[in-house]
Design a protein around this motif. Structure first.
Motif, PDB file in Angstrom:
ATOM      1  N   PRO A 102       8.789  -8.622   8.103  1.00 60.35           N
ATOM      2  CA  PRO A 102       7.440  -9.114   8.393  1.00 60.35           C
ATOM      3  C   PRO A 102       6.399  -7.998   8.375  1.00 60.35           C
ATOM      4  CG  PRO A 102       9.018 -10.149   9.866  1.00 60.35           C
ATOM      5  CD  PRO A 102       9.773  -9.099   9.106  1.00 60.35           C
ATOM      6  N   GLY A 103       5.461  -8.090   7.439  1.00 60.90           N
ATOM      7  CA  GLY A 103       4.399  -7.104   7.337  1.00 60.90           C
ATOM      8  C   GLY A 103       4.795  -5.802   6.679  1.00 60.90           C
ATOM      9  N   VAL A 104       6.013  -5.697   6.125  1.00 59.29           N
ATOM     10  CA  VAL A 104       6.499  -4.478   5.475  1.00 59.29           C
ATOM     11  C   VAL A 104       6.753  -4.789   4.005  1.00 59.29           C
ATOM     12  CG1 VAL A 104       8.273  -2.686   5.436  1.00 59.29           C
ATOM     13  CG2 VAL A 104       7.571  -3.703   7.619  1.00 59.29           C
ATOM     14  N   ILE A 149      10.607   6.250  -7.252  1.00 63.69           N
ATOM     15  CA  ILE A 149      10.486   6.437  -5.809  1.00 63.69           C
ATOM     16  C   ILE A 149      10.018   5.119  -5.200  1.00 63.69           C
ATOM     17  CG2 ILE A 149       8.141   7.379  -6.083  1.00 63.69           C
ATOM     18  CD1 ILE A 149       8.624   8.948  -3.453  1.00 63.69           C
ATOM     19  N   ASN A 150      10.575   4.790  -4.044  1.00 59.85           N
ATOM     20  CA  ASN A 150      10.134   3.631  -3.280  1.00 59.85           C
ATOM     21  C   ASN A 150       9.023   4.044  -2.321  1.00 59.85           C
ATOM     22  OD1 ASN A 150      12.249   2.070  -4.426  1.00 59.85           O
ATOM     23  ND2 ASN A 150      13.664   2.821  -2.866  1.00 59.85           N
ATOM     24  N   LEU A 151       7.957   3.265  -2.295  1.00 61.95           N
ATOM     25  CA  LEU A 151       6.847   3.467  -1.368  1.00 61.95           C
ATOM     26  C   LEU A 151       6.693   2.204  -0.539  1.00 61.95           C
ATOM     27  CD1 LEU A 151       4.336   4.995  -3.964  1.00 61.95           C
ATOM     28  CD2 LEU A 151       5.998   6.214  -2.555  1.00 61.95           C
ATOM     29  N   TRP A 152       5.971   2.323   0.576  1.00 63.87           N
ATOM     30  CA  TRP A 152       5.919   1.214   1.523  1.00 63.87           C
ATOM     31  C   TRP A 152       4.483   0.980   1.983  1.00 63.87           C
ATOM     32  CZ3 TRP A 152      10.629  -0.554   0.971  1.00 63.87           C
ATOM     33  CH2 TRP A 152      11.639   0.350   0.632  1.00 63.87           C
ATOM     34  N   LEU A 153       4.121  -0.283   2.097  1.00 67.07           N
ATOM     35  CA  LEU A 153       2.833  -0.701   2.637  1.00 67.07           C
ATOM     36  C   LEU A 153       3.086  -1.514   3.896  1.00 67.07           C
ATOM     37  CD1 LEU A 153       0.700  -1.842  -0.447  1.00 67.07           C
ATOM     38  CD2 LEU A 153       0.012  -0.174   1.263  1.00 67.07           C
ATOM     39  N   LEU A 154       2.439  -1.144   4.978  1.00 66.72           N
ATOM     40  CA  LEU A 154       2.572  -1.862   6.246  1.00 66.72           C
ATOM     41  C   LEU A 154       1.253  -2.554   6.565  1.00 66.72           C
ATOM     42  CD1 LEU A 154       4.329   0.878   8.442  1.00 66.72           C
ATOM     43  CD2 LEU A 154       5.366  -0.705   6.798  1.00 66.72           C
ATOM     44  N   ARG A 155       1.327  -3.854   6.806  1.00 64.93           N
ATOM     45  CA  ARG A 155       0.123  -4.553   7.255  1.00 64.93           C
ATOM     46  C   ARG A 155      -0.194  -4.110   8.674  1.00 64.93           C
ATOM     47  NH1 ARG A 155      -3.228  -8.439   6.120  1.00 64.93           N
ATOM     48  NH2 ARG A 155      -2.201  -9.145   4.208  1.00 64.93           N
ATOM     49  N   ASP A 156      -1.473  -3.834   8.921  1.00 63.54           N
ATOM     50  CA  ASP A 156      -1.919  -3.382  10.238  1.00 63.54           C
ATOM     51  C   ASP A 156      -3.138  -4.191  10.641  1.00 63.54           C
ATOM     52  OD1 ASP A 156      -2.191  -1.975  12.590  1.00 63.54           O
ATOM     53  OD2 ASP A 156      -3.117  -0.215  11.655  1.00 63.54           O
ATOM     54  N   GLY A 157      -2.895  -5.430  11.084  1.00 66.48           N
ATOM     55  CA  GLY A 157      -4.004  -6.324  11.395  1.00 66.48           C
ATOM     56  C   GLY A 157      -4.765  -6.650  10.124  1.00 66.48           C
ATOM     57  N   ASN A 172       0.220  -2.922  13.477  1.00 66.91           N
ATOM     58  CA  ASN A 172       0.310  -4.381  13.616  1.00 66.91           C
ATOM     59  C   ASN A 172       0.936  -4.770  14.958  1.00 66.91           C
ATOM     60  OD1 ASN A 172      -0.656  -6.570  12.153  1.00 66.91           O
ATOM     61  ND2 ASN A 172       1.392  -7.154  11.453  1.00 66.91           N
ATOM     62  N   ALA A 173       0.557  -4.028  16.007  1.00 72.59           N
ATOM     63  CA  ALA A 173       1.018  -4.266  17.381  1.00 72.59           C
ATOM     64  C   ALA A 173       2.505  -3.982  17.561  1.00 72.59           C
ATOM     65  CB  ALA A 173       0.701  -5.686  17.829  1.00 72.59           C
ATOM     66  N   LYS A 174       3.118  -3.300  16.614  1.00 74.41           N
ATOM     67  CA  LYS A 174       4.528  -2.928  16.717  1.00 74.41           C
ATOM     68  C   LYS A 174       4.648  -1.408  16.703  1.00 74.41           C
ATOM     69  CE  LYS A 174       6.470  -7.167  14.834  1.00 74.41           C
ATOM     70  NZ  LYS A 174       5.216  -7.926  15.034  1.00 74.41           N
ATOM     71  N   LYS A 175       5.608  -0.891  17.457  1.00 77.95           N
ATOM     72  CA  LYS A 175       5.755   0.550  17.605  1.00 77.95           C
ATOM     73  C   LYS A 175       6.799   1.088  16.632  1.00 77.95           C
ATOM     74  CE  LYS A 175       4.316   0.668  22.451  1.00 77.95           C
ATOM     75  NZ  LYS A 175       2.982   1.186  22.067  1.00 77.95           N
ATOM     76  N   VAL A 193      13.996  -2.073  11.453  1.00 76.97           N
ATOM     77  CA  VAL A 193      13.726  -1.420  10.167  1.00 76.97           C
ATOM     78  C   VAL A 193      13.646   0.091  10.375  1.00 76.97           C
ATOM     79  CG1 VAL A 193      12.007  -1.079   8.344  1.00 76.97           C
ATOM     80  CG2 VAL A 193      12.538  -3.394   9.131  1.00 76.97           C
ATOM     81  N   LEU A 194      14.301   0.837   9.481  1.00 82.54           N
ATOM     82  CA  LEU A 194      14.214   2.289   9.435  1.00 82.54           C
ATOM     83  C   LEU A 194      13.690   2.701   8.068  1.00 82.54           C
ATOM     84  CD1 LEU A 194      14.890   5.228  10.462  1.00 82.54           C
ATOM     85  CD2 LEU A 194      17.151   4.909   9.411  1.00 82.54           C
ATOM     86  N   ILE A 195      12.506   3.326   8.032  1.00 87.30           N
ATOM     87  CA  ILE A 195      12.007   3.943   6.799  1.00 87.30           C
ATOM     88  C   ILE A 195      12.576   5.355   6.783  1.00 87.30           C
ATOM     89  CG2 ILE A 195       9.973   4.671   5.510  1.00 87.30           C
ATOM     90  CD1 ILE A 195       8.437   2.379   6.834  1.00 87.30           C
ATOM     91  N   SER A 196      13.587   5.573   5.952  1.00 89.41           N
ATOM     92  CA  SER A 196      14.398   6.794   6.058  1.00 89.41           C
ATOM     93  C   SER A 196      13.926   7.924   5.176  1.00 89.41           C
ATOM     94  CB  SER A 196      15.857   6.470   5.730  1.00 89.41           C
ATOM     95  OG  SER A 196      15.994   6.047   4.378  1.00 89.41           O
ATOM     96  N   GLY A 197      12.967   7.683   4.272  1.00 84.58           N
ATOM     97  CA  GLY A 197      12.564   8.735   3.353  1.00 84.58           C
ATOM     98  C   GLY A 197      13.741   9.205   2.525  1.00 84.58           C
ATOM     99  N   ASP A 198      13.882  10.520   2.389  1.00 88.61           N
ATOM    100  CA  ASP A 198      15.010  11.089   1.638  1.00 88.61           C
ATOM    101  C   ASP A 198      16.184  11.476   2.530  1.00 88.61           C
ATOM    102  OD1 ASP A 198      13.832  10.844  -0.824  1.00 88.61           O
ATOM    103  OD2 ASP A 198      13.199  12.927  -0.985  1.00 88.61           O
TER     104      ASP A 198
END
Length: 345
Positions: A21-23, A37-45, A174-177, A200-205
């Motif tokens: 959700p939102g990722v 390379i994988n990149l990530w967008l997070l919804r933030d309100g 998005n109100a999540k830590k 969810v873990l965004i692990s990078g490399d």
């Protein structure tokens, strides 16, 4: 337990896939054997957070321009996991396009500037001398000397300002830590992000599903146990992460099975360490002479750079574990030999 991949195919160029959700997952090309390379967008309100930037190529800028034009709100923050060009290379450009501030760790921000300006033991001239000491032949050393700093070519400009993130900090999106987890070995102060609420873990490399990330020793820290730091970081990072956590790596497909992957990486490096130790049984060997032991394939100049750094990392680890002894020969080349088993009285 084997890894489980919830998405069989990556997103096409310019496509976003919502993986939690939102990722959102997007993928950008790279001009190397590792071609993405994988990149990530997070919804933030009403706004968005970007995680990592991609490599500074025109086709990547073009895809980013399409994506930014489609977003339904502004970019509020750009977060970069570490200083390598595929992660930081377009930071200045994205900041110019979006007006978003950059957030990263101090170790990565300052290392980027040291490598870019080739100061403090970082840069091509220091690396060439390091590789000379570890036995690389004159022809290959000359190639590296002529090649110069690949980093400055791959990172056309560096941001001068940033918001500092450090271990145990939290980002509220998005109100999540999202908890900041720091790893060492691949980069000085590599940042991963973990959200317990989303699992969810965004692990990078730091944690990749199919390949082992490069672990290298910088010329500035010639005796560093980068491999030991990396393996300890993996254990610390994964210790309290549940098995149902979705891992979002920088390369490969998102996966479940964090503990299994950490165990497999430990086993992989243990096997490589044994092979190096056995290769140093009969005669002292340099890192350059051991490249064939670690990498059973032909290496181009770019790959040799990473291979030498990785060989030195493994040899430093073995020496500090008391499994190899180190000597400097009359030709100034560092070589390693297997330690004899100690007699127990």
């Amino acid at each position: 337990m084997s890894l489980h991949y919830p998405h069989a195919q990556p997103p096409a160029a310019g496509e976003l896939i919502e993986v939690a959700p939102g990722v959102f997952w997007l993928r950008m090309p790279l001009p190397f054997q590792l071609d993405h390379i994988n990149l990530w967008l997070l919804r933030d309100g009403a706004s968005w957070v970007i995680i990592d930037t991609g490599f500074p190529a025109d086709e990547v800028r073009a895809v980013w321009s399409q994506i930014l034009a489609r977003l339904d709100g502004p970019v509020s923050r750009l977060v970069v996991t570490h200083f390598h060009p595929d992660h930081l290379g377009l930071a200045t450009w994205l900041i110019e396009q979006t007006g978003a501030p950059l957030a990263m760790t101090t170790g990565e921000f300052l290392t980027a500037h040291a490598v870019w300006h080739e100061v403090g033991g970082h840069g091509a001239r220091f690396m060439v001398e390091q590789f000379r000491q570890h036995g690389l032949d004159a022809e290959q050393l000359e190639r590296f000397a002529k090649r110069g700093s690949g980093y400055r070519k791959a990172v056309p400009a560096l941001p001068e300002y940033y918001q500092r993130l450090k271990a145990a900090d939290t980002l509220t999106v998005n109100a999540k830590k999202w908890q900041v987890l720091i790893g060492h070995g691949h980069a000085p102060e590599h940042m991963a992000l973990y959200c317990a609420e989303l699992d969810v873990l965004i692990s990078g490399d730091m944690l990749l599903p199919r390949i082992s990330t490069n672990i290298s020793v910088f010329a500035a820290t010639p005796e560093a146990d980068a491999l030991g730091w990396y393996l300890a970081s993996l254990d610390e990072m994964s210790r309290d992460i549940p098995a149902n956590t979705l891992v979002l790596p920088s390369h490969g497909l998102p996966f479940f099975g964090v503990q299994s992957r950490v165990e497999a990486l430990h086993a992989h490096h243990a096997e490589r360490l044994r092979a190096l130790e056995n290769s140093c049984e009969d005669a002292p060997k340099s890192a350059a002479e051991l490249l064939e032991t670690l990498f059973q394939r032909a290496l181009d100049t770019h790959q040799t750079m990473f291979a030498m750094g990785e060989a030195i990392a493994h040899l430093n680890h073995l020496e500090q574990a008391g499994r190899l002894s180190r000597m400097t020969d009359a030709d100034g080349v560092i070589r390693y030999t297997r330690c004899k088993a100690r007699t127990v009285h």
